[in-house]
Design a protein around this motif. Structure first.
Motif, PDB file in Angstrom:
ATOM      1  N   ARG A 212       0.834  -1.211   0.000  1.00 50.48           N
ATOM      2  CA  ARG A 212       0.000   0.000   0.000  1.00 50.48           C
ATOM      3  C   ARG A 212       0.865   1.255   0.000  1.00 50.48           C
ATOM      4  NH1 ARG A 212      -1.351   3.280   4.206  1.00 50.48           N
ATOM      5  NH2 ARG A 212      -3.227   4.589   3.946  1.00 50.48           N
ATOM      6  N   GLY A 213       1.881   1.296   0.878  1.00 55.55           N
ATOM      7  CA  GLY A 213       2.754   2.458   0.918  1.00 55.55           C
ATOM      8  C   GLY A 213       3.530   2.664  -0.369  1.00 55.55           C
ATOM      9  N   SER A 214       3.986   1.581  -0.980  1.00 58.83           N
ATOM     10  CA  SER A 214       4.738   1.695  -2.230  1.00 58.83           C
ATOM     11  C   SER A 214       3.856   2.216  -3.358  1.00 58.83           C
ATOM     12  CB  SER A 214       5.333   0.338  -2.603  1.00 58.83           C
ATOM     13  OG  SER A 214       6.245  -0.104  -1.620  1.00 58.83           O
ATOM     14  N   VAL A 215       2.614   1.725  -3.417  1.00 57.34           N
ATOM     15  CA  VAL A 215       1.700   2.164  -4.480  1.00 57.34           C
ATOM     16  C   VAL A 215       1.310   3.618  -4.277  1.00 57.34           C
ATOM     17  CG1 VAL A 215      -0.600   1.822  -5.451  1.00 57.34           C
ATOM     18  CG2 VAL A 215       0.866  -0.149  -4.968  1.00 57.34           C
ATOM     19  N   ILE A 216       1.077   4.033  -3.043  1.00 59.75           N
ATOM     20  CA  ILE A 216       0.738   5.437  -2.788  1.00 59.75           C
ATOM     21  C   ILE A 216       1.868   6.347  -3.248  1.00 59.75           C
ATOM     22  CG2 ILE A 216       0.373   7.125  -0.948  1.00 59.75           C
ATOM     23  CD1 ILE A 216      -1.236   5.050   0.542  1.00 59.75           C
ATOM     24  N   THR A 217       3.098   5.943  -2.996  1.00 60.39           N
ATOM     25  CA  THR A 217       4.239   6.745  -3.441  1.00 60.39           C
ATOM     26  C   THR A 217       4.346   6.766  -4.964  1.00 60.39           C
ATOM     27  OG1 THR A 217       5.444   6.211  -1.409  1.00 60.39           O
ATOM     28  CG2 THR A 217       6.734   7.016  -3.267  1.00 60.39           C
ATOM     29  N   ALA A 218       4.150   5.611  -5.603  1.00 57.35           N
ATOM     30  CA  ALA A 218       4.330   5.525  -7.051  1.00 57.35           C
ATOM     31  C   ALA A 218       3.213   6.209  -7.827  1.00 57.35           C
ATOM     32  CB  ALA A 218       4.420   4.060  -7.476  1.00 57.35           C
ATOM     33  N   ARG A 219       2.002   6.241  -7.304  1.00 60.23           N
ATOM     34  CA  ARG A 219       0.883   6.783  -8.086  1.00 60.23           C
ATOM     35  C   ARG A 219       0.969   8.291  -8.276  1.00 60.23           C
ATOM     36  NH1 ARG A 219      -4.435   6.662  -4.048  1.00 60.23           N
ATOM     37  NH2 ARG A 219      -3.770   8.381  -2.694  1.00 60.23           N
ATOM     38  N   HIS A 220       1.822   8.962  -7.501  1.00 60.85           N
ATOM     39  CA  HIS A 220       1.963  10.416  -7.646  1.00 60.85           C
ATOM     40  C   HIS A 220       3.114  10.799  -8.563  1.00 60.85           C
ATOM     41  CE1 HIS A 220      -1.066  11.204  -4.617  1.00 60.85           C
ATOM     42  NE2 HIS A 220      -0.431  10.436  -3.741  1.00 60.85           N
ATOM     43  N   HIS A 221       3.813   9.825  -9.108  1.00 63.23           N
ATOM     44  CA  HIS A 221       4.922  10.145 -10.003  1.00 63.23           C
ATOM     45  C   HIS A 221       4.411  10.659 -11.345  1.00 63.23           C
ATOM     46  CE1 HIS A 221       7.893   7.330  -7.696  1.00 63.23           C
ATOM     47  NE2 HIS A 221       7.633   8.445  -7.040  1.00 63.23           N
TER      48      HIS A 221
END
Length: 330
Positions: A212-221
Motif C-alpha cells: 500500500r505504501g509503495s503504491v501510494i508513493t508511485a501513483r503520484h509520479h
C-alpha cells in the motif's frame, strides 16, 4: 563586424540545456568518439542508448556480494535435497530400530540415532523438504494476497483503504503463536496445507501495508500522471507502470519473511499443533529429542543446526537483496 578566422584549437559544444560552452579540440574530439566502458557505454551506464535500471544495478551488486553468494549456495543445496533427498541418503526416515535408540554416530549413520532408533541423518535430510515447502508456499501466498489487497487500497484509496486499514489492525493484534495454538489445535490433517493456510491468514497484513505504501508513493509520479492523461485504464496503470516500480520493497520483506515462516512451522510443530507424526519435520524431531538432551544431545543438535542454518541463509539473502534494491544504501 569582420568575420573571425576559424581556430581549430577551439570548438563549441552544446551543453544539452539550451546553451553552449567552449571546448578545446581534444575535449571536442573526446565527445565525438564512441563512449568507452563495458558494452560501448560510459562506465556505469551500460550499452549506448540503454541506461541502467534499478534491477540491472541490483543484479550487478548482488553478484559482487559474498553474503548473497553464500546464502544462495546454501538455499540451492536445500532445494536440491528437498526435491531429491535420495541423492545424499538411501535410508527411510520412518524406519526405526529401538535396539539402536540414542546411539551415537556409526559408519553409514554419521548423525547417530534418536530416542526411537530412527536415523537422525536421514530424518534431517527429509525434514528439509517440509521446511522449504512451507516457507516457499507461505511466502508466495502471503505476497500475492497481501500485494493485491494493499495495492488496490493504495491506488484507489477512500473507503476501501480505510476498511482495509482497520482489518489489518485487527490481524496485527493477534499473537502469531497463540493464534496457531488456537486455530491449528482443531486440525487433524498431517499435511502442510493447514499450516500454510494459517501463515497466509496471519501474514498478509504486513505485506499489504508495505505494498500500500509503495503504491501510494508511485501513483503520484509523473509517469503515472502522464499515462492517466493519455487515457490509460486503471488496470493498465497498475500492471504496467505502478507494479514494476512498487514491487521492490515487497520482494525484500517476502525474502526475509520466508526464513521466519520456516522457523514458525518448526515452533508450531514443536508445540504439537503444526505437523504431527508420522510427518517428518525438524520441529517434530527437536520436540522428540528434548527429553533426551543429556543422554543423546546429537539427536537435538543436528535438526536444530539445520533449522538455524536454513533460517539464517534466507535472512542473509533478504538482507543482501534489501541492500541491492535500496538506492539510499548505495
Amino acid at each position: 563586424m569582420p568575420e573571425q578566422p576559424y581556430e581549430p584549437e577551439r570548438a563549441i559544444a552544446g551543453t544539452g540545456m539550451g546553451g553552449a560552452m567552449d571546448l578545446g579540440a581534444s575535449e571536442a574530439a573526446t565527445l565525438e568518439r564512441a563512449p568507452d566502458g563495458p558494452g560501448g557505454g560510459p562506465e556505469g551506464t551500460g550499452p549506448v542508448g540503454r541506461p541502467r535500471s534499478l534491477w540491472s544495478d541490483a543484479w550487478r551488486d548482488l553478484r559482487r556480494n559474498p553474503v548473497f553468494l553464500l546464502s544462495t549456495l546454501v538455499i540451492v543445496f536445500l532445494v536440491v535435497i528437498s526435491v531429491w533427498p535420495s541423492a545424499i541418503t538411501s535410508g527411510n526416515p520412518l524406519t526405526c530400530d529401538l535396539a539402536k535408540a540414542q546411539e551415537g554416530a556409526q559408519p553409514g549413520h554419521p548423525f547417530g540415532y534418536d530416542g526411537q532408533g530412527c536415523d537422525v541423518y536421514t530424518r534431517t535430510v527429509y525434514g528439509a523438504r517440509t521446511s522449504v515447502t512451507v516457507g516457499v508456499c507461505a511466502t508466495l501466498g502471503v505476497s500475492l494476497f497481501g500485494s493485491v489487497l494493499g495495492g488496490l487500497a493504495g491506488y484507489f484509496g477512500g473507503r476501501w483503504d480505510a476498511v482495509l486499514s482497520r482489518i489489518t489492525d485487527v490481524f496485527f493484534a493477534i499473537p502469531v503463536v497463540l493464534g496457531g495454538l488456537v486455530l491449528l489445535s482443531v486440525v487433524t490433517s498431517n499435511t502442510v496445507w493447514p499450516v500454510i493456510g494459517f501463515m497466509v491468514l496471519l501474514g498478509w497484513p504486513q505485506i499489504s501495508r508495505i505494498a500500500r505504501g509503495s503504491v501510494i508513493t508511485a501513483r503520484h509520479h509523473d509517469y503515472v500522471q502522464a499515462a492517466r492523461a493519455l487515457g490509460a485504464s486503471d488496470s493498465r496503470i497498475l500492471l504496467r507502470h505502478i507494479a514494476p516500480n512498487a514491487v521492490a520493497p515487497v520482494i525484500v520483506v517476502a525474502t526475509i519473511a520466508l526464513g521466519t515462516y520456516i522457523a514458525l512451522e518448526a515452533t508450531l510443530s514443536y508445540l504439537g499443533v503444526g505437523l504431527k507424526p508420522p510427518s517428518v519435520s525438524w520441529g517434530i524431531d527437536i520436540s522428540a529429542a528434548s527429553p533426551y538432551i543429556r543422554n543423546a544431545p546429537h539427536a537435538l543438535l543436528w535438526p536444530s543446526g539445520a533449522l538455524a542454518v536454513t533460517v539464517l541463509a534466507f535472512i542473509m539473502l533478504g538482507d543482501a537483496v534489501r541492500d541491492a534494491l535500496d538506492p539510499r544504501l548505495r
